[in-house]
Design a protein around this motif. Structure first.
Motif, PDB file in Angstrom:
ATOM      1  N   SER A   8       0.818  -1.210   0.000  1.00 33.30           N
ATOM      2  CA  SER A   8       0.000   0.000   0.000  1.00 33.30           C
ATOM      3  C   SER A   8       0.852   1.261   0.000  1.00 33.30           C
ATOM      4  CB  SER A   8      -0.937   0.003   1.215  1.00 33.30           C
ATOM      5  OG  SER A   8      -0.193   0.083   2.423  1.00 33.30           O
ATOM      6  N   THR A  14      -5.511 -11.726 -11.435  1.00 31.13           N
ATOM      7  CA  THR A  14      -6.006 -11.582 -10.066  1.00 31.13           C
ATOM      8  C   THR A  14      -5.294 -10.434  -9.366  1.00 31.13           C
ATOM      9  OG1 THR A  14      -6.569 -13.921  -9.900  1.00 31.13           O
ATOM     10  CG2 THR A  14      -6.243 -12.722  -7.832  1.00 31.13           C
ATOM     11  N   ARG A  15      -3.992 -10.370  -9.521  1.00 29.56           N
ATOM     12  CA  ARG A  15      -3.210  -9.310  -8.868  1.00 29.56           C
ATOM     13  C   ARG A  15      -3.570  -7.937  -9.432  1.00 29.56           C
ATOM     14  NH1 ARG A  15      -1.730  -6.717  -5.218  1.00 29.56           N
ATOM     15  NH2 ARG A  15       0.405  -6.050  -4.799  1.00 29.56           N
ATOM     16  N   GLU A  48      -6.722  -6.785  -7.856  1.00 32.11           N
ATOM     17  CA  GLU A  48      -6.503  -6.325  -6.484  1.00 32.11           C
ATOM     18  C   GLU A  48      -5.948  -4.897  -6.471  1.00 32.11           C
ATOM     19  OE1 GLU A  48      -5.461 -10.760  -4.643  1.00 32.11           O
ATOM     20  OE2 GLU A  48      -3.867  -9.295  -5.046  1.00 32.11           O
ATOM     21  N   GLN A  88      -8.751  -2.436  -7.294  1.00 32.73           N
ATOM     22  CA  GLN A  88      -9.658  -2.256  -6.165  1.00 32.73           C
ATOM     23  C   GLN A  88      -9.009  -1.415  -5.074  1.00 32.73           C
ATOM     24  OE1 GLN A  88     -12.793  -3.164  -6.226  1.00 32.73           O
ATOM     25  NE2 GLN A  88     -13.148  -2.264  -4.191  1.00 32.73           N
ATOM     26  N   HIS A  89      -7.725  -1.641  -4.821  1.00 29.31           N
ATOM     27  CA  HIS A  89      -7.023  -0.869  -3.791  1.00 29.31           C
ATOM     28  C   HIS A  89      -6.966   0.611  -4.162  1.00 29.31           C
ATOM     29  CE1 HIS A  89      -3.446   0.703  -1.626  1.00 29.31           C
ATOM     30  NE2 HIS A  89      -3.924  -0.040  -0.649  1.00 29.31           N
TER      31      HIS A  89
END
Length: 420
Positions: A9, A31-32, A35, A38-39
């Motif tokens: 993050s 998939t990564r 993610e 979305q983050h």
């Protein structure tokens, strides 16, 4: 100028290094990326995202369409030297920066490589592949073979040794096809001799050789050079000569087994490992039985086994029907892995009571008083540290210690340290 962070993050740049040899690896990429998208939506933190490696080379700009608004840099396998410039460009204008064109220079400037492993240094000697096995995507994603100069390789090894790495692993798709571009008389066996002469290096490994390029000179180099580990990884892929022809492996079952016999006669006690694919197009029950019988005869110390999946652009994907059902592939790989587990367990049990040299490479994460390392044959050995050094396991990392083997499991050994 960037520093690594353990907290994604906080990252201003995220580099995803990808594989496309197996379909599952590509799935993990998407998939990564999901993610990361979305983050960014949840936090407003939107780092520069660079996709590198084989999937980047294979998919190219299609990655932008499948995951819009996420990737800022796409850098192919043969343009990796441009990554810093591409990140800078993308961070300034936030338009996707793409570099997929080939580059024959496979070396980073000496000294740029940062090695996070405290014991083992990986040194690339070849990029790309000229074999074109029918199942393999590597020639299409990594290009034709390009060799690094022997002088550059030896200098890289020396720098790794000077920085405290006692083990070196030479890397290439077909490492034993090496011929030095700066010395036409230097083949892979000669390169091993050069690396063997580098002060401070204790162990030398390499991956992966091809059986058909494994001749007498390489066998003798493994036998005679003291720093070269007595472990040889020889990917067979199938025990059926019919399937090997379809795979374009260019060796037969009989030739492969004869090679194993030559190796074992020349280097008693050497550990052998392999790769196997089950469910390749056209593989019938009798072909798989050939794989089981070869595995039984070879007595591998370890094996990487995979269920076949079609890879883009390969000959198998273009011309061969994927005609073995998913259920049958699963059944076959379970049977193969069960057999291999039994073989490994027996081999490990035979080691109980012997004394071997173990290069310690880690402290156990589950047992607070235990360290772990590998034998010359690449078997993992777990060792409790003496009581007076408990709490200081990290001090053992990088040391080569004599160990008496006391217990065996299917995947590793246990022992006790023997120190005066």
């Amino acid at each position: 100028g960037f520093e690594s962070t353990e907290d994604p993050s906080e990252a201003d740049v995220v580099v995803i290094n990808t594989c496309s040899v197996r379909e599952h690896a590509e799935d993990k990429l998407y998939t990564r990326l999901g993610e990361l998208r979305q983050h960014a939506l949840e936090t407003g933190h939107d780092p520069v995202v660079a996709i590198a490696g084989c999937a980047a080379q294979q998919e190219g700009e299609a990655l932008l369409k499948r995951s819009p608004g996420v990737a800022d840099v796409i850098v192919g396998t043969q343009a990796i030297r441009r990554l810093p410039m591409l990140v800078e460009q993308a961070s300034i204008d936030r338009h996707p920066a793409i570099a997929l064109e080939p580059c024959d220079d496979v070396s980073w400037p000496l000294g740029v490589t940062r090695r996070s492993d405290p014991v083992k240094a990986y040194v690339t000697i070849i990029e790309g592949c000229n074999e074109f096995c029918s199942f393999c995507v590597v020639p299409y994603t990594r290009g034709h073979e390009r060799m690094r100069g022997v002088a550059d390789i030896v200098a890289d090894v020396a720098r790794a040794s000077e920085s405290g790495h006692p083990e070196v692993q030479l890397l290439g798709q077909i490492v034993n096809h090496y011929t030095a571009p700066d010395d036409s008389s230097c083949d892979f066996a000669d390169l091993l001799a050069h690396v063997n002469d580098v002060p401070g290096v204790e162990r030398i490994r390499f991956a992966s050789p091809h059986p058909r390029h494994t001749g007498r000179r390489l066998i003798e180099a493994i036998r005679d050079l003291p720093k070269v580990c007595k472990h040889l990884h020889l990917p067979v892929q199938s025990g059926s000569s019919k399937i090997l022809r379809a795979m374009r492996r260019r060796h037969t079952r009989e030739e492969y087994l004869d090679l194993l016999q030559q190796v074992r006669e020349s280097i008693p006690g050497i550990a052998l490992s392999t790769d196997v694919i089950v469910g390749f197009p056209g593989e019938r029950a009798e072909d798989f039985e050939d794989t089981l019988s070869l595995t039984h005869a070879a007595r591998y110390h370890s094996m990487f086994s995979f269920k076949y999946s079609p890879r883009p652009n390969t000959l198998a994907a273009k011309r061969m029907a994927d005609d073995v059902s998913g259920e049958e592939k699963t059944s076959r790989i379970v049977a193969l892995q069960t057999l291999q587990r039994e073989i490994q367990t027996r081999l490990h049990e035979e080691a109980v009571g012997t004394v071997t040299e173990v290069l310690v490479d880690s402290a156990s994460r589950r047992q607070v008083h235990e360290i772990s390392g590998r034998t010359s044959g690449n078997t993992v050995v777990n060792v409790p540290v003496p009581a007076d050094t408990r709490g200081h396991q990290d001090a053992w990392i990088g040391r080569t210690i004599p160990v008496r083997i006391t217990r065996a499991g299917p995947h590793s050994l246990w022992g006790e340290v023997l120190l005066a």
